[in-house]
Design an enzyme around this catalytic site. Structure first.
Site, short mmCIF file in Angstrom:
data_model
loop_
_atom_site.label_atom_id
_atom_site.label_comp_id
_atom_site.label_asym_id
_atom_site.label_seq_id
_atom_site.Cartn_x
_atom_site.Cartn_y
_atom_site.Cartn_z
N ARG A 78 0.79 -1.23 0.00
CA ARG A 78 -0.17 -0.18 -0.02
C ARG A 78 0.90 1.09 0.06
NH1 ARG A 78 -2.57 3.16 4.75
NH2 ARG A 78 -3.64 4.80 3.34
N HIS A 122 -3.33 10.85 0.39
CA HIS A 122 -2.77 10.77 1.68
C HIS A 122 -2.20 12.05 2.03
CE1 HIS A 122 -1.06 7.47 4.75
NE2 HIS A 122 -0.84 8.73 5.08
N GLU A 167 -7.59 8.35 6.08
CA GLU A 167 -7.63 9.10 7.38
C GLU A 167 -8.55 10.36 7.31
OE1 GLU A 167 -4.52 8.86 9.90
OE2 GLU A 167 -4.50 6.69 9.96
N ASN A 288 -7.43 1.89 9.82
CA ASN A 288 -6.17 2.13 10.23
C ASN A 288 -6.42 2.11 11.90
OD1 ASN A 288 -5.42 2.52 7.77
ND2 ASN A 288 -5.02 4.73 7.83
N TYR A 290 -4.03 2.23 15.57
CA TYR A 290 -3.06 2.38 16.58
C TYR A 290 -3.27 2.27 18.05
CZ TYR A 290 -0.82 3.64 12.48
OH TYR A 290 -0.15 3.90 10.85
N GLU A 362 -3.41 0.29 8.16
CA GLU A 362 -2.38 0.45 8.75
C GLU A 362 -2.43 -0.06 10.28
OE1 GLU A 362 -1.42 4.69 9.04
OE2 GLU A 362 -1.84 4.93 7.00
#
Ligand code: GBH
Length: 454
Positions: A78, A122, A167, A288, A290, A362
């Site tokens: 990606r 992005h 995002e 994504n 985290y 991600e």
């Protein structure tokens, strides 16, 4: 340990990057200026005055980087197209030299048996589009649809998987509400049109790509389980509002065709017509993830880790609080593997049969270990990935349909406002010499991937 990390046959393994964070070569071959070039040039915006002007010099070293991916054993890469490399002024015919770069990259990937999975956008907007309002202006949705058509026409024959926007929540909050990312605007709630325009641009890009013959189209949306700081009614209410703003404001319109909690009233219209486009069915939904976040009612003691160091302005009805009792990455983000599975189960619960297959587009962490005698012993990254992969696997056992996992990131790279101070790579990059050194986590993930295919 890794033996238990088994994944179903056909599960896709990948790594993720983005153009501005790795390519460099910002003035070469006709690339136009982007909002990130502009932002980095403003004193005080980026830690240590770093910029993406050279970054990992991937524009010239892509072949070496594809070789690193091949050796890692991933089947998917990606990356993102740089809009200002393809349309230097933000509109009009494609810049031949810019398109040629992505031809070379895509052909090198296919030659290595790696599926390209590009993201159209992005965060690096052509500066001329920002000069006429950027994502605050509805006009950018026309520009983005044209850009998507151009890319589809050029690459649909060789690109089997597409991601529209990375995002949208982070561009809205960091770029236009809080001013910590390009274009550096501090509009607070007046930034909401930026969310709507990105969602509309996403829907129009899905339609444009499909019309150009592309298939397997999705988005990469960042999500964080949002936990009330306490059981008090005030904290629960504050957390629910925050949760709607950062999570469901972006996923509900796409997956349900409606904004959460009447938030559509704040959007520039025709909202109902736009929602029909925004909810164009996807082939997959990219997540994504985290870390989770703890949120309470405003007391003036906000934790800035949850906003990547940004001090929230006074007067907001909520504030992120420190999430204690967990290890922290070197960026200060809490390591909470269970929250990953929780997030995936929440998606299944909230969207039911409206949820297409999920890809993790991600996941990763900043662990800043440096080479010692040529070896980077980043055991804490291994621990993070091990925990998060097991949590993901558990959610799959519970029936969440996850088809692939793309780790962020192949290389240490330009980490936005943090410059080069935070290292997310499986491969260490010496930014003086551009020497690449695979870390212990690279070798570890290579074994996990190989065993999962055995
Ligand atoms: C991604 O953003 C970006 O797509 C990528 O470009 C970037 O390099 C990468 O992540 C690493 O930052 O609540 O403690 O988790 C992720 C952006 C990360 C923003 C988490 C909010 C909250 C800190 N988000 N952050 S925490």
């Amino acid at each position: 340990m890794t033996a238990e990390l088994s994944f179903p046959p056909g599960f896709r393994w990948g790594v993720s990057t983005s153009a501005y964070q790795i390519e460099g070569a910002v003035t070469e071959d006709g690339r136009g200026p982007s909002t990130w070039d502009t932002f980095c040039a403003e004193p005080g915006r980026i830690l240590n005055g770093d910029t993406g002007a050279v970054a990992c010099d991937h524009y010239h070293r892509y072949a070496e980087d594809v070789a690193l991916m091949r050796e890692l054993g991933v089947d998917t890469y990606r990356f993102s197209f740089s809009w200002p490399r393809i349309q230097p002024s933000g509109s009009g015919p494609g810049n031949a030299a810019g398109l040629d770069f992505y031809d070379r990259l895509i052909d090198t990937l296919l030659g290595a048996g790696i599926q390209p999975a590009p993201t159209l956008y992005h965060w690096d907007t052509p500066q001329p589009l920002e000069d006429v309002g950027g994502w605050l202006s509805r006009d950018i949705t026309d520009r983005f649809a044209d850009y998507a058509s151009l890319l589809g026409a050029r690459f649909a024959d060789r690109v089997p998987m597409w991601i529209t926007i990375n995002e949208p929540v982070v561009l809205t909050l960091m770029g236009y509400a809080l001013g910590a990312h390009a274009p550096g605007k501090e509009l607070l709630f007046d930034a909401l049109p930026v969310a709507h325009h990105q969602l509309l641009a996403h829907g129009r890009a899905v339609q444009a790509l499909r019309a150009a013959g592309a298939s397997q189209i999705g988005i990469a949306s960042n999500h964080a389980p949002t936990w009330p700081a306490s059981d008090s009614a005030e904290d629960k209410e504050a957390a629910a509002l925050y949760d709607n703003l950062v999570n469901w404001l972006f996923a509900d319109p796409i997956l349900l065709g409606e904004y959460p909690n009447g938030m559509g009233d704040a959007m520039p219209g025709p909202v109902a017509d736009d929602l029909a486009i925004i909810s164009t069915p996807l082939d997959f939904f990219g997540i994504n993830h985290y870390a989770p976040v703890s949120v309470g009612a405003a007391t003036g003691q906000a934790d800035t880790a949850a906003t990547d160091g940004v001090q929230l302005p006074p007067g907001l009805p909520f504030e992120p609080r420190p999430l204690t009792g967990y290890p922290l990455t070197d960026f200060g983000w809490p390591v909470v593997p269970d929250a990953f599975g929780e997030l995936l189960r929440t998606f299944k619960q909230r969207y039911g049969d409206k949820l297409p297959p999920i890809y993790i587009t991600e996941n990763g962490c900043a662990i800043n270990d440096e080479p010692v005698d040529g070896v980077v012993s980043d055991q804490r990254r291994i621990d993070y990935l091990d925990g998060y992969l097991r949590s993901l696997r558990g959610a799959m056992d519970d029936g969440v349909d996850v088809r692939g996992y793309f780790q962020w990131s192949l290389l240490d790279n330009f980490e936005w406002a943090a410059g080069y101070s935070q290292r997310f790579g499986l491969v260490h990059v010496d930014f003086e010499t551009q020497e690449r050194t695979p870390k212990a986590s690279y070798h570890w993930l290579r074994d996990v991937i190989a065993q999962s295919r055995a």
